[in-house]
Design an enzyme around this catalytic site. Structure first.
Site, PDB file in Angstrom:
ATOM      1  CG  ASP A 149      -1.914   1.287   1.136  1.00 33.59           C
ATOM      2  OD1 ASP A 149      -1.899   1.774   0.196  1.00 33.59           O
ATOM      3  OD2 ASP A 149      -2.415   1.459   2.324  1.00 33.59           O
ATOM      4  CB  ILE A 150       3.511   2.160  -2.198  1.00 32.56           C
ATOM      5  CG1 ILE A 150       4.228   0.749  -1.967  1.00 32.56           C
ATOM      6  CG2 ILE A 150       4.814   3.263  -2.338  1.00 32.56           C
ATOM      7  CD1 ILE A 150       4.616   0.554  -0.367  1.00 32.56           C
ATOM      8  CD  GLU A 151      -2.175   5.312   1.009  1.00 27.49           C
ATOM      9  OE1 GLU A 151      -2.557   6.391   1.385  1.00 27.49           O
ATOM     10  OE2 GLU A 151      -2.670   4.090   1.310  1.00 27.49           O
ATOM     11  CB  THR A 152       4.247   8.805   0.895  1.00 29.56           C
ATOM     12  OG1 THR A 152       4.979   7.993   1.712  1.00 29.56           O
ATOM     13  CG2 THR A 152       2.883   9.150   1.483  1.00 29.56           C
TER      14      THR A 152
END
Ligand SMILES: *[C@@H]1O[C@H](CO)[C@@H](O)[C@H](O)[C@H]1NC(C)=O
Length: 280
Positions: free
Chosen positions: A151-154
């Protein structure tokens, strides 16, 4: 169809999650657990009978040479070994057929991969501390989780493809138990941060924004939804609208896997999964 009017905001993409391909039966429900101490235990979530997958969220710090940090909000304190008792819950889930997957990243973490070696180091860390390897300091104890959710959001996309590759190589070890890889990319497709990783084709499934993207060659896609109005800034779809308008528009797709619900806390509050499960 009304489905055309249901605009999923980019924010909602935060809640779209990959699942596992099980195409020969009705869809499954996946849920994120771990970010609210008042959502009940992991075992409670699994014992509800609602879910096929529970993502334990999040390993919020990793990479760049940092000591990885698991954050389970009010559930327990990993840094003092306080979460090792989760092992029995994980095993309860698995005995019920629920896959338990560690979610790495999230919206508020400190993470990123600085090099191929860094990706290898993180893969090794995950294997030894959450999967089939061994370590003297496993945050969740001895239980062997079923996989890793990206869950790579940044940050930036560098080296996540290598992390996926290195993790997948571990599938051949530890008795051959497959390391399930899932991802929660954001729209638009291809995802800016996860695109290269998804290109590896190693993901068992990824979400695909169902109304304007072709299903990709990875596994199945799940339609991610907030479990309640308060669970997201926008994009809440009421249970009745989901089952009457949204799901019929996607269930004919051979890669439809089910729905993903953010998160367990709001699901309990709003009784969301209970209301839609029979139509998923
Ligand atoms: C939750 O939903 C189910 C299915 O619609 C229903 O039978 C049950 O009574 C609901 N529970 C609560 C607490 O509202």
């Amino acid at each position: 169809m009304a489905a055309n009017k249901l605009k999923f905001s980019p924010l909602l993409a935060l809640f779209l999650l990959a699942g596992i391909a099980v195409t020969s039966r009705a869809g499954d429900i996946a849920v994120y657990w771990g970010q609210n101490g008042d959502e009940g235990s992991l075992a409670d979530a699994c014992n509800s009978g609602l879910y096929a997958y529970v993502m334990v969220a999040f390993l919020s710090t990793f990479g760049n040479g940092q000591t990885p940090v698991l954050n389970l909000a009010g559930h327990c304190e990993p840094s003092s070994g306080g979460c090792t008792g989760q092992s029995s819950d994980i095993q309860t889930c698995q005995s019920l057929g629920v896959k338990v997957i560690l979610s790495i990243g999230g919206g508020a973490g400190s993470y990123g991969l600085s090099s191929t070696q860094d990706a290898q180091d993180v893969a090794d860390y995950l294997w030894n501390n959450f999967l089939g390897g061994s370590s003297g300091s496993r945050p969740l104890g001895d239980a062997v989780l079923d996989g890793v959710d990206f869950d790579i959001e940044t940050g930036n996309p560098a080296h996540y493809d290598e992390l996926a590759t290195f993790l997948s190589r571990y599938s051949a070890q530890g008795g051959g138990k497959k390391v399930i890889l899932t991802a929660a990319p954001q729209c638009p497709y291809p995802d800016a941060l996860l695109g290269p990783a998804l290109q590896t084709g190693l993901f068992d499934s990824v979400w695909v924004q169902f109304y304007n993207n072709p299903p990709c060659h990875a596994g199945s896609f799940y339609v991610g939804v907030p479990a309640a109005e308060a669970a997201a800034g926008s994009g809440y779809v009421a249970p009745g609208d989901l089952t009457s308008a949204v799901l019929p528009a996607v269930q004919g797709n051979a890669k439809y896997g089910g729905i993903m619900v953010w998160n367990r806390f709001y699901d309990v509050q709003n009784n969301f999964s209970n209301q839609v499960k029979s139509s998923v």
